[in-house]
Write a protein that holds these residues in place. Structure first.
Motif, PDB file in Angstrom:
ATOM      1  N   LEU A  36       0.815  -1.204   0.000  1.00  0.00           N
ATOM      2  CA  LEU A  36       0.000   0.000   0.000  1.00  0.00           C
ATOM      3  C   LEU A  36       0.854   1.262   0.000  1.00  0.00           C
ATOM      4  O   LEU A  36       0.561   2.227  -0.702  1.00  0.00           O
ATOM      5  N   ALA A  37       1.902   1.263   0.809  1.00  0.00           N
ATOM      6  CA  ALA A  37       2.766   2.446   0.876  1.00  0.00           C
ATOM      7  C   ALA A  37       3.477   2.671  -0.448  1.00  0.00           C
ATOM      8  O   ALA A  37       3.576   3.808  -0.925  1.00  0.00           O
ATOM      9  N   GLU A  38       3.963   1.611  -1.046  1.00  0.00           N
ATOM     10  CA  GLU A  38       4.623   1.732  -2.348  1.00  0.00           C
ATOM     11  C   GLU A  38       3.645   2.240  -3.395  1.00  0.00           C
ATOM     12  O   GLU A  38       3.957   3.144  -4.171  1.00  0.00           O
ATOM     13  N   GLY A  39       2.451   1.660  -3.427  1.00  0.00           N
ATOM     14  CA  GLY A  39       1.452   2.082  -4.405  1.00  0.00           C
ATOM     15  C   GLY A  39       1.030   3.524  -4.211  1.00  0.00           C
ATOM     16  O   GLY A  39       0.857   4.263  -5.185  1.00  0.00           O
ATOM     17  N   ALA A  40       0.855   3.949  -2.960  1.00  0.00           N
ATOM     18  CA  ALA A  40       0.474   5.334  -2.689  1.00  0.00           C
ATOM     19  C   ALA A  40       1.565   6.296  -3.150  1.00  0.00           C
ATOM     20  O   ALA A  40       1.278   7.367  -3.700  1.00  0.00           O
ATOM     21  N   ALA A  41       2.823   5.914  -2.937  1.00  0.00           N
ATOM     22  CA  ALA A  41       3.932   6.763  -3.387  1.00  0.00           C
ATOM     23  C   ALA A  41       3.957   6.855  -4.901  1.00  0.00           C
ATOM     24  O   ALA A  41       4.182   7.930  -5.476  1.00  0.00           O
ATOM     25  N   VAL A  42       3.712   5.731  -5.589  1.00  0.00           N
ATOM     26  CA  VAL A  42       3.653   5.733  -7.056  1.00  0.00           C
ATOM     27  C   VAL A  42       2.511   6.620  -7.527  1.00  0.00           C
ATOM     28  O   VAL A  42       2.652   7.388  -8.481  1.00  0.00           O
ATOM     29  N   PHE A  43       1.370   6.525  -6.844  1.00  0.00           N
ATOM     30  CA  PHE A  43       0.203   7.333  -7.208  1.00  0.00           C
ATOM     31  C   PHE A  43       0.530   8.821  -7.128  1.00  0.00           C
ATOM     32  O   PHE A  43       0.255   9.582  -8.058  1.00  0.00           O
ATOM     33  N   VAL A  44       1.119   9.254  -6.026  1.00  0.00           N
ATOM     34  CA  VAL A  44       1.440  10.675  -5.860  1.00  0.00           C
ATOM     35  C   VAL A  44       2.506  11.105  -6.866  1.00  0.00           C
ATOM     36  O   VAL A  44       2.414  12.190  -7.472  1.00  0.00           O
ATOM     37  N   PHE A  45       3.506  10.273  -7.071  1.00  0.00           N
ATOM     38  CA  PHE A  45       4.586  10.607  -7.993  1.00  0.00           C
ATOM     39  C   PHE A  45       4.076  10.761  -9.427  1.00  0.00           C
ATOM     40  O   PHE A  45       4.352  11.768 -10.090  1.00  0.00           O
ATOM     41  N   VAL A  46       3.319   9.779  -9.909  1.00  0.00           N
ATOM     42  CA  VAL A  46       2.830   9.821 -11.286  1.00  0.00           C
ATOM     43  C   VAL A  46       1.816  10.949 -11.472  1.00  0.00           C
ATOM     44  O   VAL A  46       1.874  11.695 -12.457  1.00  0.00           O
ATOM     45  N   THR A  47       0.889  11.102 -10.511  1.00  0.00           N
ATOM     46  CA  THR A  47      -0.104  12.169 -10.622  1.00  0.00           C
ATOM     47  C   THR A  47       0.569  13.537 -10.603  1.00  0.00           C
ATOM     48  O   THR A  47       0.238  14.423 -11.405  1.00  0.00           O
ATOM     49  N   GLY A  48       1.513  13.725  -9.682  1.00  0.00           N
ATOM     50  CA  GLY A  48       2.224  14.995  -9.617  1.00  0.00           C
ATOM     51  C   GLY A  48       2.996  15.285 -10.887  1.00  0.00           C
ATOM     52  O   GLY A  48       2.963  16.410 -11.424  1.00  0.00           O
ATOM     53  N   ALA A  49       3.708  14.274 -11.400  1.00  0.00           N
ATOM     54  CA  ALA A  49       4.475  14.461 -12.635  1.00  0.00           C
ATOM     55  C   ALA A  49       3.556  14.731 -13.813  1.00  0.00           C
ATOM     56  O   ALA A  49       3.890  15.503 -14.716  1.00  0.00           O
ATOM     57  N   TRP A  50       2.364  14.121 -13.809  1.00  0.00           N
ATOM     58  CA  TRP A  50       1.395  14.360 -14.874  1.00  0.00           C
ATOM     59  C   TRP A  50       0.906  15.803 -14.839  1.00  0.00           C
ATOM     60  O   TRP A  50       0.801  16.459 -15.883  1.00  0.00           O
ATOM     61  N   VAL A  51       0.627  16.326 -13.642  1.00  0.00           N
ATOM     62  CA  VAL A  51       0.200  17.719 -13.524  1.00  0.00           C
ATOM     63  C   VAL A  51       1.326  18.657 -13.971  1.00  0.00           C
ATOM     64  O   VAL A  51       1.079  19.664 -14.651  1.00  0.00           O
ATOM     65  N   VAL A  52       2.551  18.332 -13.600  1.00  0.00           N
ATOM     66  CA  VAL A  52       3.694  19.132 -14.052  1.00  0.00           C
ATOM     67  C   VAL A  52       3.751  19.157 -15.584  1.00  0.00           C
ATOM     68  O   VAL A  52       3.963  20.210 -16.197  1.00  0.00           O
ATOM     69  N   SER A  53       3.538  18.002 -16.201  1.00  0.00           N
ATOM     70  CA  SER A  53       3.585  17.947 -17.666  1.00  0.00           C
ATOM     71  C   SER A  53       2.445  18.743 -18.292  1.00  0.00           C
ATOM     72  O   SER A  53       2.615  19.358 -19.352  1.00  0.00           O
ATOM     73  N   LEU A  54       1.274  18.744 -17.641  1.00  0.00           N
ATOM     74  CA  LEU A  54       0.155  19.552 -18.143  1.00  0.00           C
ATOM     75  C   LEU A  54       0.496  21.044 -18.093  1.00  0.00           C
ATOM     76  O   LEU A  54       0.189  21.798 -19.020  1.00  0.00           O
ATOM     77  N   CYS A  55       1.132  21.456 -16.998  1.00  0.00           N
ATOM     78  CA  CYS A  55       1.539  22.862 -16.877  1.00  0.00           C
ATOM     79  C   CYS A  55       2.562  23.219 -17.955  1.00  0.00           C
ATOM     80  O   CYS A  55       2.487  24.297 -18.569  1.00  0.00           O
ATOM     81  N   LEU A  56       3.516  22.325 -18.192  1.00  0.00           N
ATOM     82  CA  LEU A  56       4.525  22.573 -19.216  1.00  0.00           C
ATOM     83  C   LEU A  56       3.902  22.596 -20.611  1.00  0.00           C
ATOM     84  O   LEU A  56       4.332  23.368 -21.480  1.00  0.00           O
ATOM     85  N   HIS A  57       2.900  21.756 -20.816  1.00  0.00           N
ATOM     86  CA  HIS A  57       2.185  21.728 -22.092  1.00  0.00           C
ATOM     87  C   HIS A  57       1.562  23.095 -22.372  1.00  0.00           C
ATOM     88  O   HIS A  57       1.738  23.661 -23.464  1.00  0.00           O
ATOM     89  N   GLU A  58       0.848  23.624 -21.381  1.00  0.00           N
ATOM     90  CA  GLU A  58       0.196  24.920 -21.562  1.00  0.00           C
ATOM     91  C   GLU A  58       1.227  26.047 -21.651  1.00  0.00           C
ATOM     92  O   GLU A  58       1.045  27.007 -22.412  1.00  0.00           O
ATOM     93  N   TYR A  59       2.292  25.926 -20.860  1.00  0.00           N
ATOM     94  CA  TYR A  59       3.358  26.936 -20.910  1.00  0.00           C
ATOM     95  C   TYR A  59       3.972  26.992 -22.314  1.00  0.00           C
ATOM     96  O   TYR A  59       4.283  28.068 -22.826  1.00  0.00           O
ATOM     97  N   ALA A  60       4.156  25.820 -22.928  1.00  0.00           N
ATOM     98  CA  ALA A  60       4.755  25.776 -24.263  1.00  0.00           C
ATOM     99  C   ALA A  60       3.886  26.502 -25.277  1.00  0.00           C
ATOM    100  O   ALA A  60       4.389  27.230 -26.145  1.00  0.00           O
ATOM    101  N   HIS A  61       2.565  26.305 -25.188  1.00  0.00           N
ATOM    102  CA  HIS A  61       1.659  27.057 -26.063  1.00  0.00           C
ATOM    103  C   HIS A  61       1.848  28.554 -25.858  1.00  0.00           C
ATOM    104  O   HIS A  61       1.993  29.321 -26.820  1.00  0.00           O
ATOM    105  N   ALA A  62       1.827  28.971 -24.578  1.00  0.00           N
ATOM    106  CA  ALA A  62       1.889  30.401 -24.264  1.00  0.00           C
ATOM    107  C   ALA A  62       3.242  31.001 -24.657  1.00  0.00           C
ATOM    108  O   ALA A  62       3.295  32.107 -25.207  1.00  0.00           O
TER     109      ALA A  62
END
Length: 271
Positions: A36-62
């Protein structure tokens, strides 16, 4: 020299990046040693990195629009990487994260509002649209670097699987957003080269383009072809199907784990 506040990196983005880095470190270190602890860490890591990539995606447009002549993107706060400043915050961040959690697919985000009349030249308009999916493609290259560089020695299995799943999300987002469908960036690349008459005819369908794509993906034949292409791209980057599948399995820590993936990740237990 002081940095203009309209272009200073937002504390919100820095906070998300810091949480993502901390979760990535936890995945690398194996969390608390339980599934559970490993999975929760993976969840936060992947979700956080995904949000970072979304921000970079929009930043690139701008950023591309800024260099193309639309100076208004700075006043709108698009250059701060703050997800709360985007014109379509729900489409750009919340909805893609929801689809990630529910289905494990990289949903393209909604574009920032660009004042197109300020940009001169069809090529510049196309580059503004292309900047987003190209950012996702670059993010996928970074995620898969240990794979195609053959530098996986010493990389913990759980972290490797998380990177593989994150790369899958980036590839799906890049491919989906590159489709020449109204409302997606792929059409935005093509649109400046169409006649005014053709653009007027297509414009009413723009709000429904993404919905139409996902309806089509529900068809087994289309789904198989699309994800076959995704797997082919990942395979060319050195990522195997099993690695991305195990990454998805670890990400969904609230579900029963695949014993093979749990064992491979060194968890020692199944959820």
């Amino acid at each position: 020299m002081a940095v203009d506040a309209s272009r200073r990196i937002s504390p919100v983005f820095l906070g998300i990046a810091a949480v993502t880095a901390a979760a990535g470190w936890a995945v690398w270190r194996g969390g608390a040693g339980t599934g559970l602890a490993e999975g929760a860490a993976v969840f936060v890591f992947v979700t956080g990195a995904w949000v970072v990539s979304l921000c970079l995606h929009e930043y690139a447009h701008a950023r591309t629009a800024l260099h193309g002549g639309d100076l208004s993107v700075a006043d709108k706060g698009y250059l701060t990487l703050n997800p709360l400043r985007y014109t379509h915050a729900v489409l750009s961040v919340l909805l893609p994260v929801l689809f990630l959690v529910m289905g494990g697919i990289g949903l393209p985000g909604g574009a920032v509002f660009i004042e197109r009349h300020r940009i001169r030249g069809r090529l510049r308009h196309s580059l503004v649209s292309a900047a987003g999916p190209l950012t996702n493609a670059l993010f996928a290259l970074v995620c898969t670097a240990p794979f195609w560089l053959g530098a996986l020695d010493g990389v913990p299995a759980g972290f490797r699987f998380a990177l593989a799943f994150l790369a899958l999300l980036q590839v799906t987002a890049a491919l989906l957003n590159s489709l020449p469908v109204p409302g997606l960036d792929g059409y935005g690349v093509l649109e400046p080269w169409l006649s005014e008459r053709a653009r007027r005819r297509v414009e009413p369908f723009a709000p429904y383009g993404l919905v139409a794509v996902f309806v089509l993906l529900m068809a087994p034949e289309v789904n198989q072809v699309f994800f076959g292409l995704v797997d082919g791209v990942l395979g060319a980057l050195g990522v195997g199907d099993a690695e991305s599948a195990c990454g998805r399995d670890l990400y969904r820590f609230w579900r029963a784990a695949d014993p093979v993936c749990a064992y491979a990740a060194g968890l020692g237990v199944t959820r």
